[in-house]
Write a protein that holds these residues in place. Structure first.
Motif, PDB file in Angstrom:
ATOM      1  N   ASP A   3       0.825  -1.217   0.000  1.00  0.00           N
ATOM      2  CA  ASP A   3       0.000   0.000   0.000  1.00  0.00           C
ATOM      3  C   ASP A   3       0.854   1.261   0.000  1.00  0.00           C
ATOM      4  O   ASP A   3       0.349   2.352   0.268  1.00  0.00           O
ATOM      5  CB  ASP A   3      -0.917  -0.002   1.236  1.00  0.00           C
ATOM      6  N   PHE A   4       2.145   1.115  -0.295  1.00  0.00           N
ATOM      7  CA  PHE A   4       3.069   2.233  -0.136  1.00  0.00           C
ATOM      8  C   PHE A   4       2.674   3.447  -0.968  1.00  0.00           C
ATOM      9  O   PHE A   4       2.859   4.588  -0.558  1.00  0.00           O
ATOM     10  CB  PHE A   4       4.485   1.778  -0.495  1.00  0.00           C
ATOM     11  N   TRP A   5       2.143   3.216  -2.176  1.00  0.00           N
ATOM     12  CA  TRP A   5       1.824   4.322  -3.090  1.00  0.00           C
ATOM     13  C   TRP A   5       0.325   4.604  -3.177  1.00  0.00           C
ATOM     14  O   TRP A   5      -0.130   5.236  -4.136  1.00  0.00           O
ATOM     15  CB  TRP A   5       2.378   4.019  -4.486  1.00  0.00           C
ATOM     16  N   ASN A   6      -0.447   4.187  -2.191  1.00  0.00           N
ATOM     17  CA  ASN A   6      -1.900   4.388  -2.249  1.00  0.00           C
ATOM     18  C   ASN A   6      -2.313   5.853  -2.288  1.00  0.00           C
ATOM     19  O   ASN A   6      -3.394   6.191  -2.781  1.00  0.00           O
ATOM     20  CB  ASN A   6      -2.584   3.702  -1.057  1.00  0.00           C
ATOM     21  N   ALA A  51       9.988   4.735  -9.381  1.00  0.00           N
ATOM     22  CA  ALA A  51       9.132   5.842  -8.939  1.00  0.00           C
ATOM     23  C   ALA A  51       9.858   7.174  -9.104  1.00  0.00           C
ATOM     24  O   ALA A  51       9.253   8.176  -9.529  1.00  0.00           O
ATOM     25  CB  ALA A  51       8.719   5.642  -7.479  1.00  0.00           C
ATOM     26  N   LEU A  52      11.141   7.210  -8.800  1.00  0.00           N
ATOM     27  CA  LEU A  52      11.918   8.440  -8.954  1.00  0.00           C
ATOM     28  C   LEU A  52      12.022   8.847 -10.425  1.00  0.00           C
ATOM     29  O   LEU A  52      11.972  10.038 -10.755  1.00  0.00           O
ATOM     30  CB  LEU A  52      13.313   8.271  -8.347  1.00  0.00           C
ATOM     31  N   VAL A  53      12.178   7.867 -11.317  1.00  0.00           N
ATOM     32  CA  VAL A  53      12.185   8.166 -12.753  1.00  0.00           C
ATOM     33  C   VAL A  53      10.876   8.825 -13.147  1.00  0.00           C
ATOM     34  O   VAL A  53      10.843   9.860 -13.827  1.00  0.00           O
ATOM     35  CB  VAL A  53      12.388   6.884 -13.598  1.00  0.00           C
ATOM     36  N   LEU A  54       9.770   8.220 -12.715  1.00  0.00           N
ATOM     37  CA  LEU A  54       8.446   8.721 -13.090  1.00  0.00           C
ATOM     38  C   LEU A  54       8.165  10.089 -12.481  1.00  0.00           C
ATOM     39  O   LEU A  54       7.588  10.964 -13.129  1.00  0.00           O
ATOM     40  CB  LEU A  54       7.380   7.710 -12.653  1.00  0.00           C
ATOM     41  N   ILE A  55       8.582  10.293 -11.235  1.00  0.00           N
ATOM     42  CA  ILE A  55       8.338  11.585 -10.573  1.00  0.00           C
ATOM     43  C   ILE A  55       9.087  12.710 -11.277  1.00  0.00           C
ATOM     44  O   ILE A  55       8.521  13.752 -11.599  1.00  0.00           O
ATOM     45  CB  ILE A  55       8.741  11.518  -9.080  1.00  0.00           C
ATOM     46  N   THR A  56      10.378  12.510 -11.533  1.00  0.00           N
ATOM     47  CA  THR A  56      11.166  13.590 -12.155  1.00  0.00           C
ATOM     48  C   THR A  56      10.860  13.751 -13.635  1.00  0.00           C
ATOM     49  O   THR A  56      11.205  14.771 -14.227  1.00  0.00           O
ATOM     50  CB  THR A  56      12.677  13.357 -11.957  1.00  0.00           C
ATOM     51  N   LYS A 297      19.501  13.906   3.977  1.00  0.00           N
ATOM     52  CA  LYS A 297      18.091  14.177   3.705  1.00  0.00           C
ATOM     53  C   LYS A 297      17.854  15.677   3.558  1.00  0.00           C
ATOM     54  O   LYS A 297      17.169  16.117   2.613  1.00  0.00           O
ATOM     55  CB  LYS A 297      17.232  13.621   4.846  1.00  0.00           C
ATOM     56  N   MET A 298      18.422  16.478   4.443  1.00  0.00           N
ATOM     57  CA  MET A 298      18.215  17.925   4.398  1.00  0.00           C
ATOM     58  C   MET A 298      18.835  18.533   3.146  1.00  0.00           C
ATOM     59  O   MET A 298      18.285  19.480   2.563  1.00  0.00           O
ATOM     60  CB  MET A 298      18.779  18.587   5.659  1.00  0.00           C
ATOM     61  N   ARG A 299      19.980  18.004   2.712  1.00  0.00           N
ATOM     62  CA  ARG A 299      20.585  18.483   1.457  1.00  0.00           C
ATOM     63  C   ARG A 299      19.654  18.212   0.284  1.00  0.00           C
ATOM     64  O   ARG A 299      19.469  19.055  -0.597  1.00  0.00           O
ATOM     65  CB  ARG A 299      21.925  17.788   1.222  1.00  0.00           C
ATOM     66  N   ALA A 300      19.083  17.016   0.257  1.00  0.00           N
ATOM     67  CA  ALA A 300      18.169  16.662  -0.828  1.00  0.00           C
ATOM     68  C   ALA A 300      16.937  17.559  -0.813  1.00  0.00           C
ATOM     69  O   ALA A 300      16.510  18.065  -1.862  1.00  0.00           O
ATOM     70  CB  ALA A 300      17.765  15.198  -0.719  1.00  0.00           C
ATOM     71  N   LEU A 301      16.347  17.772   0.359  1.00  0.00           N
ATOM     72  CA  LEU A 301      15.145  18.591   0.450  1.00  0.00           C
ATOM     73  C   LEU A 301      15.416  20.032   0.042  1.00  0.00           C
ATOM     74  O   LEU A 301      14.565  20.691  -0.579  1.00  0.00           O
ATOM     75  CB  LEU A 301      14.593  18.550   1.878  1.00  0.00           C
ATOM     76  N   ASN A 318       6.984  13.796   0.433  1.00  0.00           N
ATOM     77  CA  ASN A 318       6.184  12.727   1.045  1.00  0.00           C
ATOM     78  C   ASN A 318       6.951  11.408   1.083  1.00  0.00           C
ATOM     79  O   ASN A 318       6.826  10.620   2.038  1.00  0.00           O
ATOM     80  CB  ASN A 318       4.874  12.534   0.272  1.00  0.00           C
ATOM     81  N   LEU A 319       7.732  11.167   0.029  1.00  0.00           N
ATOM     82  CA  LEU A 319       8.523   9.939  -0.019  1.00  0.00           C
ATOM     83  C   LEU A 319       9.526   9.905   1.129  1.00  0.00           C
ATOM     84  O   LEU A 319       9.681   8.883   1.812  1.00  0.00           O
ATOM     85  CB  LEU A 319       9.242   9.835  -1.364  1.00  0.00           C
ATOM     86  N   PHE A 320      10.206  11.017   1.370  1.00  0.00           N
ATOM     87  CA  PHE A 320      11.152  11.086   2.480  1.00  0.00           C
ATOM     88  C   PHE A 320      10.437  10.816   3.813  1.00  0.00           C
ATOM     89  O   PHE A 320      10.946  10.111   4.681  1.00  0.00           O
ATOM     90  CB  PHE A 320      11.820  12.467   2.528  1.00  0.00           C
ATOM     91  N   THR A 321       9.254  11.394   3.962  1.00  0.00           N
ATOM     92  CA  THR A 321       8.497  11.228   5.208  1.00  0.00           C
ATOM     93  C   THR A 321       8.157   9.764   5.451  1.00  0.00           C
ATOM     94  O   THR A 321       8.320   9.230   6.552  1.00  0.00           O
ATOM     95  CB  THR A 321       7.201  12.053   5.157  1.00  0.00           C
TER      96      THR A 321
END
Length: 328
Positions: A3-6, A51-56, A297-301, A318-321
């Motif tokens: 259910d990760f991507w619900n 998912a990262l490919v699709l998001i970006t 994580k903070m560098r990425a955000l 949301n993914l990071f969260t």
């Protein structure tokens, strides 16, 4: 995917297409290995890399969903192949609570099965991916293989430096995360600066993810992880919590943890693993590793905000969260 991507139904639909592409590709395998490989690819986890490919891939105006699904499938196949090889190196009988390919067919056949997945990944690439630089793909695959070889060669050497560890996980994990984020935006033929920014976001995300994963090997829940805590330690693989703990022990003028490890043979006995886990925790190794994961994580955000794209910022945030709450 469970259910990760619900909460991202459109993305979940696209990821189902990735799953179908992978299953159809693996279904061409020969003989007895086909059902084993199909079971392996059907038990995939969160499908973070595709998912990262699709998001970006949303960072542009072109309609490239089909290309993004195919490239996401390629990267996930490479990842799945690396898991097969990882399990051979670790002599792992279980992954996410299920028997590994290695456990089912032995090391020789598992190596060939992993190689088959890599070959199929390369066959899925058309060589005409819009905007993508094949050198970036080759570099990521090379770093992955080099890191696996380095880790295997150094198995049982617990006294590695933090630099060596970070170099290993940069190749083993962060390289594919970086490739994933780069690939989506590259398919949009985005400016080089934006491509580099996405590559860096993926790199920092991958570093944070792997460090947290290594923390969970010391402080996670065995039932939720689907594997025994301390497994890397047992197999002779030093990770960041251990490296920080050994460093702190040396600063304190002690040598209990160091002596315990140097007097043991790989695989470590369960009693030795339990003793080491307690010492690593008491020396602050887990806490220090968590701090470094948070810094990545903070560098990425921070870089994600620079993309100036609300949808992508929301999805990656949301993914990071969700990842920060996993299996603790």
């Amino acid at each position: 995917m469970t259910d990760f991507w619900n909460d991202e139904q459109e993305l979940k639909e696209q990821l189902l297409h990735v799953s179908s592409t992978i299953e159809n590709t693996v279904a061409t395998a020969h003989g007895f290995i086909r059902p084993i490989l199909l079971d392996h690819v059907q038990s995939v986890g969160k499908m973070l890399r595709p998912a990262l490919v699709l998001i970006t891939s949303a960072l542009g105006e072109h309609s490239i969903t089909e290309d993004a699904v195919r490239v996401g499938s390629v990267i996930e196949l490479i990842h799945l192949a690396s898991l097969v090889h990882d399990d051979i190196i670790d002599s792992a009988s279980k992954r996410r609570g299920k028997s590994t390919v290695y456990a089912k067919v032995g090391a020789k056949q598992a190596v060939l099965a992993g190689d088959f997945l890599l070959a199929k990944a390369l066959l899925l690439t058309s060589g005409k991916e819009r905007g993508m630089d094949s050198r970036v793909v080759s570099a990521a695959l090379s770093r992955l293989c080099e890191s696996e070889l380095d880790q295997d060669a150094g198995q049982g050497d617990f006294l590695i430096s933090r630099h060596t560890y970070l170099r290993r996980i940069a190749g083993k994990t962060a390289s594919l995360f970086a490739l994933s984020c780069y690939s989506g935006v590259a398919l949009q033929e985005a400016p080089p600066v934006k491509q580099m920014l996405c590559h860096r976001i993926g790199y920092c995300m991958g570093m944070a993810f792997q460090i947290q994963d290594d923390v969970l090997d010391y402080a996670g829940s065995s039932s939720k992880l689907g594997k025994q805590t301390g497994n890397d330690l047992k197999c002779g693989i030093p990770t960041l919590p251990l490296i920080y703990a050994l460093d702190q022990e040396q600063r304190n003028g002690g040598a209990e943890l160091r002596d315990l490890l140097l007097s043991s043979t790989v695989p470590l006995k369960e009693k030795t693993v339990k003793q080491a886990l307690v010492l690593v925790e008491s020396l602050g190794g887990v806490q220090k590793a968590e701090i470094l994961a948070e810094s990545y994580k903070m560098r990425a955000l921070s870089d994600i905000k620079r993309l100036a794209h609300p949808q992508v910022e929301r999805q990656l945030g949301n993914l990071f969260t969700k990842l920060s709450k996993r299996s603790v």
